[in-house]
Design an enzyme around this catalytic site. Structure first.
Site, PDB file in Angstrom:
ATOM      1  N   GLU A  22       0.856  -1.199   0.000  1.00 15.77           N
ATOM      2  CA  GLU A  22       0.000   0.000   0.000  1.00 15.77           C
ATOM      3  C   GLU A  22       0.885   1.238   0.000  1.00 15.77           C
ATOM      4  OE1 GLU A  22      -3.579   0.143   2.417  1.00 15.77           O
ATOM      5  OE2 GLU A  22      -2.894   2.042   3.252  1.00 15.77           O
ATOM      6  N   LYS A  48     -21.277  -6.368   3.435  1.00 18.97           N
ATOM      7  CA  LYS A  48     -20.388  -5.752   2.429  1.00 18.97           C
ATOM      8  C   LYS A  48     -19.993  -6.793   1.372  1.00 18.97           C
ATOM      9  CE  LYS A  48     -16.619  -3.787   4.234  1.00 18.97           C
ATOM     10  NZ  LYS A  48     -15.910  -2.687   4.923  1.00 18.97           N
TER      11      LYS A  48
HETATM   12  P1  FAD Z   1     -17.949   0.410   6.646  1.00 14.92           P
HETATM   13  O1  FAD Z   1     -17.741  -0.929   6.028  1.00 14.92           O
HETATM   14  O2  FAD Z   1     -19.073   1.220   6.152  1.00 14.92           O
HETATM   15  O3  FAD Z   1     -18.072   0.198   8.228  1.00 14.92           O
HETATM   16  C1  FAD Z   1     -18.024   1.316   9.100  1.00 14.92           C
HETATM   17  C2  FAD Z   1     -18.775   0.995  10.390  1.00 14.92           C
HETATM   18  O4  FAD Z   1     -20.170   0.856  10.090  1.00 14.92           O
HETATM   19  C3  FAD Z   1     -18.363  -0.324  11.034  1.00 14.92           C
HETATM   20  O5  FAD Z   1     -18.441  -0.179  12.425  1.00 14.92           O
HETATM   21  C4  FAD Z   1     -19.391  -1.315  10.523  1.00 14.92           C
HETATM   22  O6  FAD Z   1     -19.579  -2.421  11.407  1.00 14.92           O
HETATM   23  C5  FAD Z   1     -20.642  -0.439  10.445  1.00 14.92           C
HETATM   24  N1  FAD Z   1     -21.581  -0.862   9.398  1.00 14.92           N
HETATM   25  C6  FAD Z   1     -21.271  -1.251   8.141  1.00 14.92           C
HETATM   26  N2  FAD Z   1     -22.393  -1.552   7.456  1.00 14.92           N
HETATM   27  C7  FAD Z   1     -23.436  -1.343   8.290  1.00 14.92           C
HETATM   28  C8  FAD Z   1     -24.835  -1.477   8.173  1.00 14.92           C
HETATM   29  N3  FAD Z   1     -25.414  -1.878   7.022  1.00 14.92           N
HETATM   30  N4  FAD Z   1     -25.621  -1.169   9.260  1.00 14.92           N
HETATM   31  C9  FAD Z   1     -25.046  -0.748  10.420  1.00 14.92           C
HETATM   32  N5  FAD Z   1     -23.715  -0.616  10.601  1.00 14.92           N
HETATM   33  C10 FAD Z   1     -22.925  -0.903   9.538  1.00 14.92           C
HETATM   34  N6  FAD Z   1      -9.571   5.741   4.915  1.00 14.92           N
HETATM   35  C11 FAD Z   1      -9.358   6.741   4.019  1.00 14.92           C
HETATM   36  O7  FAD Z   1      -9.841   7.869   4.236  1.00 14.92           O
HETATM   37  N7  FAD Z   1      -8.618   6.555   2.871  1.00 14.92           N
HETATM   38  C12 FAD Z   1      -8.071   5.337   2.582  1.00 14.92           C
HETATM   39  O8  FAD Z   1      -7.425   5.176   1.543  1.00 14.92           O
HETATM   40  C13 FAD Z   1      -8.269   4.245   3.501  1.00 14.92           C
HETATM   41  N8  FAD Z   1      -7.765   3.021   3.250  1.00 14.92           N
HETATM   42  C14 FAD Z   1      -8.002   1.992   4.130  1.00 14.92           C
HETATM   43  C15 FAD Z   1      -7.498   0.706   3.825  1.00 14.92           C
HETATM   44  C16 FAD Z   1      -7.716  -0.361   4.688  1.00 14.92           C
HETATM   45  C17 FAD Z   1      -7.176  -1.741   4.330  1.00 14.92           C
HETATM   46  C18 FAD Z   1      -8.447  -0.163   5.893  1.00 14.92           C
HETATM   47  C19 FAD Z   1      -8.664  -1.300   6.857  1.00 14.92           C
HETATM   48  C20 FAD Z   1      -8.955   1.104   6.202  1.00 14.92           C
HETATM   49  C21 FAD Z   1      -8.741   2.197   5.324  1.00 14.92           C
HETATM   50  N9  FAD Z   1      -9.248   3.471   5.589  1.00 14.92           N
HETATM   51  C22 FAD Z   1      -9.038   4.504   4.696  1.00 14.92           C
HETATM   52  C23 FAD Z   1      -9.965   3.747   6.851  1.00 14.92           C
HETATM   53  C24 FAD Z   1     -11.503   3.578   6.722  1.00 14.92           C
HETATM   54  O9  FAD Z   1     -12.020   4.573   5.863  1.00 14.92           O
HETATM   55  C25 FAD Z   1     -12.101   3.736   8.137  1.00 14.92           C
HETATM   56  O10 FAD Z   1     -11.710   2.656   8.942  1.00 14.92           O
HETATM   57  C26 FAD Z   1     -13.618   3.958   8.207  1.00 14.92           C
HETATM   58  O11 FAD Z   1     -13.927   4.364   9.542  1.00 14.92           O
HETATM   59  C27 FAD Z   1     -14.480   2.747   7.894  1.00 14.92           C
HETATM   60  O12 FAD Z   1     -14.478   2.449   6.566  1.00 14.92           O
HETATM   61  P2  FAD Z   1     -15.166   1.067   6.045  1.00 14.92           P
HETATM   62  O13 FAD Z   1     -15.104   1.098   4.576  1.00 14.92           O
HETATM   63  O14 FAD Z   1     -14.578  -0.090   6.738  1.00 14.92           O
HETATM   64  O15 FAD Z   1     -16.655   1.323   6.548  1.00 14.92           O
END
Ligand code: FAD
Length: 287
Positions: free
Chosen positions: A17, A164
């Site tokens: 990354e 997801k």
């Molecule tokens: P989601 O999958 O939407 O989950 C977020 C929260 O909502 C979780 O607690 C989940 O349990 C909950 N949730 C999900 N779906 C539902 C639903 N249907 N109903 C109720 N609750 C739900 N951030 C950046 O800004 N830029 C980046 O490039 C970046 N790269 C990353 C790469 C990796 C490998 C990782 C692990 C994280 C990265 N992040 C990045 C950080 C990420 O944006 C944050 O961790 C963010 O808070 C959550 O993103 P997510 O896509 O996991 O969210």
């Protein structure tokens, strides 16, 4: 190539990354980093996405295109949706289609307490559903071995992770962790919940005590005593800290590969020296 294809022959996928250069940074730094990283032949390189998506006049999408076209290496564009409208995402899809981008890490993004989130996308799964209807892109998702900090439990977070995957994520990349035991517990629960897609383990070599404390504060990863002893002992000696951090990451990787992990995703922090040391140390066990 779609990233999920890389896992089909059963080898341990090894990916890096990187992040775009900071504001006022030069595009030349990207080329320098990529010259060195692609020489290590990772299976793919993912490129993070910051607020606004652009730094030093070079966006995530542009760097992904450079990785594919100039370096002939597969790449994933990270994309967050928390501050985007559907119209914004329509533009991104058009841009990705125009430039032949195939792989996206679909993310919600962190909620900034000073910026109210836009209403169109509440979760990464909604971004996947929306983009899937408008493109042939392949989607990856983020996962959290110790649970996402906003979730009340790991089980609840895994239920949401399943949503997801059901929305169309065909590959998952994990948050960094320092205790392999937490990753194995997570994998067991995720598989039991019916999540069958490949899951890569996120490894962050701890080469700077201050930056790791900041990262851990943000993502909530727990620190095993073996690891805190390293920081206590070597935190003030940059060279010793770097070498101890590399050795710790190598040990994690050997254990993960022996346990049959699908892939290792190395958070390189744009540091080719560290990526090279680790790649060379584990090359025979990863191949
Ligand atoms: P989601 O999958 O939407 O989950 C977020 C929260 O909502 C979780 O607690 C989940 O349990 C909950 N949730 C999900 N779906 C539902 C639903 N249907 N109903 C109720 N609750 C739900 N951030 C950046 O800004 N830029 C980046 O490039 C970046 N790269 C990353 C790469 C990796 C490998 C990782 C692990 C994280 C990265 N992040 C990045 C950080 C990420 O944006 C944050 O961790 C963010 O808070 C959550 O993103 P997510 O896509 O996991 O969210």
């Amino acid at each position: 190539m779609k990233i999920s294809e890389l896992f089909k022959d059963g080898h341990t996928v090894f990916s890096f990354e990187i992040f775009p250069p900071k504001k006022n940074g030069s595009i030349d730094t990207v080329y320098k980093t990529l010259d060195e990283l692609t020489d290590l032949h990772p299976d793919f390189i993912s490129v993070t996405y910051g607020a606004g998506g652009t730094a030093a006049g070079c966006s995530t999408r542009e760097i992904v295109s450079i990785i594919k076209e100039k370096y002939h290496t597969e790449s994933i564009a990270h994309l967050t949706c928390v501050n985007s409208t559907k119209t914004d995402i329509d533009r991104v899809v058009e841009d990705f289609n125009t430039h032949g981008i195939e792989n996206v890490l679909a993310l919600r993004g962190d909620i900034n307490p000073d910026i109210p989130p836009k209403e169109d996308f509440k979760h990464a799964s909604e971004l996947i559903t929306y983009m899937k209807e408008r493109s042939d892109l392949s989607f990856s998702g983020a996962c959290y071995p110790e649970g996402h900090p906003e979730s009340s439990s790991l089980d609840e977070d895994i239920e949401n992770l399943k949503r997801k995957v059901d929305a169309g994520a065909t590959h998952l990349m994990s948050q960094l962790f320092f205790d392999n035991g937490s990753f194995y517990r997570f994998i067991e629960k995720a598989r039991a919940a019916g999540i069958t897609v490949p899951i890569e383990a996120g490894i962050m070599p701890c080469v700077n005590a201050n930056s790791i404390k900041r990262m851990v504060g943000l993502c909530g990863a727990s620190l095993p005593p073996k690891f805190t002893k390293i920081i206590a002992r070597f935190g003030d000696d940059p060279e010793a800290m770097r070498d101890a951090g590399i050795a710790y990451a190598n040990e994690q990787i050997v254990d993960l590969v022996s346990s049959g992990v699908d892939g290792i995703h190395l958070y390189t922090m744009n540091n080719p020296y560290v990526a090279r040391k680790i790649s060379e140390a584990v090359s025979s066990i990863i191949k």
